[in-house]
Design an enzyme around this catalytic site. Structure first.
Site, mmCIF file in Angstrom:
data_model
loop_
_atom_site.group_PDB
_atom_site.id
_atom_site.type_symbol
_atom_site.label_atom_id
_atom_site.label_comp_id
_atom_site.label_asym_id
_atom_site.label_seq_id
_atom_site.Cartn_x
_atom_site.Cartn_y
_atom_site.Cartn_z
ATOM 1 N N HIS A 27 -8.880 4.596 -5.834
ATOM 2 C CA HIS A 27 -8.094 4.655 -4.650
ATOM 3 C C HIS A 27 -8.799 4.617 -3.344
ATOM 4 O O HIS A 27 -8.323 3.790 -2.444
ATOM 5 C CB HIS A 27 -6.932 5.925 -4.703
ATOM 6 C CG HIS A 27 -5.927 5.685 -5.668
ATOM 7 N ND1 HIS A 27 -5.752 6.947 -6.615
ATOM 8 C CD2 HIS A 27 -5.097 4.783 -6.276
ATOM 9 C CE1 HIS A 27 -4.771 6.608 -7.378
ATOM 10 N NE2 HIS A 27 -4.361 5.471 -7.290
ATOM 11 N N LYS A 51 10.390 11.850 -11.272
ATOM 12 C CA LYS A 51 9.302 11.913 -11.932
ATOM 13 C C LYS A 51 8.558 13.303 -11.564
ATOM 14 O O LYS A 51 8.470 13.639 -10.560
ATOM 15 C CB LYS A 51 8.288 10.798 -11.272
ATOM 16 C CG LYS A 51 7.231 10.333 -12.392
ATOM 17 C CD LYS A 51 6.581 8.728 -11.899
ATOM 18 C CE LYS A 51 4.952 8.752 -12.228
ATOM 19 N NZ LYS A 51 4.371 7.813 -11.658
ATOM 20 N N ARG A 100 -7.280 -3.656 -10.923
ATOM 21 C CA ARG A 100 -8.149 -3.285 -11.790
ATOM 22 C C ARG A 100 -8.697 -4.038 -13.098
ATOM 23 O O ARG A 100 -9.895 -4.554 -13.191
ATOM 24 C CB ARG A 100 -7.911 -1.951 -12.429
ATOM 25 C CG ARG A 100 -7.939 -0.631 -11.370
ATOM 26 C CD ARG A 100 -7.262 0.362 -12.155
ATOM 27 N NE ARG A 100 -5.831 0.191 -12.292
ATOM 28 C CZ ARG A 100 -4.865 1.214 -12.654
ATOM 29 N NH1 ARG A 100 -5.375 2.351 -12.928
ATOM 30 N NH2 ARG A 100 -3.631 1.013 -12.860
HETATM 31 O O1 PNS Z 1 0.691 4.842 -7.577
HETATM 32 P P1 PNS Z 1 1.877 4.033 -8.406
HETATM 33 O O2 PNS Z 1 2.760 4.986 -8.846
HETATM 34 O O3 PNS Z 1 1.512 2.878 -9.247
HETATM 35 O O4 PNS Z 1 2.376 3.197 -6.980
HETATM 36 C C1 PNS Z 1 3.649 2.519 -7.240
HETATM 37 C C2 PNS Z 1 4.340 2.215 -5.934
HETATM 38 C C3 PNS Z 1 4.669 3.510 -5.402
HETATM 39 C C4 PNS Z 1 3.423 1.367 -4.971
HETATM 40 C C5 PNS Z 1 5.773 1.423 -6.043
HETATM 41 O O5 PNS Z 1 6.374 2.135 -7.112
HETATM 42 C C6 PNS Z 1 6.650 1.355 -4.747
HETATM 43 O O6 PNS Z 1 6.257 0.665 -4.033
HETATM 44 N N1 PNS Z 1 7.701 2.306 -4.988
HETATM 45 C C7 PNS Z 1 8.500 2.342 -4.022
HETATM 46 C C8 PNS Z 1 10.125 1.707 -4.385
HETATM 47 C C9 PNS Z 1 10.300 0.301 -4.314
HETATM 48 O O7 PNS Z 1 9.793 -0.213 -3.108
HETATM 49 N N2 PNS Z 1 10.483 -0.524 -5.408
HETATM 50 C C10 PNS Z 1 10.516 -1.902 -5.371
HETATM 51 C C11 PNS Z 1 9.139 -2.568 -5.646
HETATM 52 S S1 PNS Z 1 9.223 -4.251 -5.632
#
Ligand code: PNS
Length: 169
Positions: A27, A51, A100
């Site tokens: 990250h 979560k 990745r």
């Molecule tokens: O580190 P992660 O858990 O892989 O991050 C995922 C994240 C936070 C980037 C993604 O889950 C997100 O954007 N969540 C916010 C809710 C949202 O906008 N959902 C629709 C995505 S199209």
């Protein structure tokens, strides 16, 4: 030059969103490289009440603040709900994500297309440093939980906090 929707700026401020439970060197590599490319990088930590996480949002924000302090143009924030709403509220027109491996691509592309469909928020993908391409926060927690060595894979402040948190459980 193509016109942008009213009220939008060319990409100067981008967001690196994630759960960061905990932040890894993978990250941090993406955040640092984004900081070199754009005027301002906002690291947005997802508040996900459904979560279970090892670190609280406050802890994750604090750790990220510590490990990104060396970049003058990185700010750490938290958000809940849709990422595109956070982007709209903060004048952000692009998300920066690390890829990745091919396995990341399908889901990342779906999210990128949905975010564009919802709010014309763009997603810019950066390939991760191969040194860290096998890393994930879950893998780090798993290895640390069973006493494995995660030094060099996460920033030092994370190692100390992992040790302390896992000793409590
Ligand atoms: O580190 P992660 O858990 O892989 O991050 C995922 C994240 C936070 C980037 C993604 O889950 C997100 O954007 N969540 C916010 C809710 C949202 O906008 N959902 C629709 C995505 S199209």
């Amino acid at each position: 030059m193509t016109d942008l929707p009213k009220g939008w700026n060319r990409v100067r401020r981008v967001v690196c969103p994630g759960s960061f439970d905990p932040v890894t060197n993978g990250h941090l590599d993406i955040i640092g490289r984004a900081a070199g490319l754009y005027d301002e990088v906002i690291v947005a930590v997802l508040i996900n009440k459904t979560k279970q996480t090892l670190f609280t949002v406050d802890e994750r924000v604090e750790i990220l603040g510590e490990v990104t302090a060396r970049y003058g143009n990185v700010r750490v924030e938290r958000f809940h709900g849709l990422l595109v709403e956070f982007c709209e509220a903060n004048g952000i027109s692009a998300v920066v994500k690390g890829l990745r491996a091919v396995s990341d691509f399908e889901y990342e592309m779906q999210m990128a297309q949905m975010n564009y469909r919802m709010a014309k928020v763009e997603t810019l993908f950066m390939t991760t440093n191969p040194l860290y391409s096998f890393l994930s926060s879950s893998l780090i927690k798993d290895v640390a939980r069973y006493g494995g060595d995660v030094s060099g894979l996460v920033p030092d402040p994370v190692i100390e906090r992992l040790r302390a948190r896992l000793a409590q459980s």
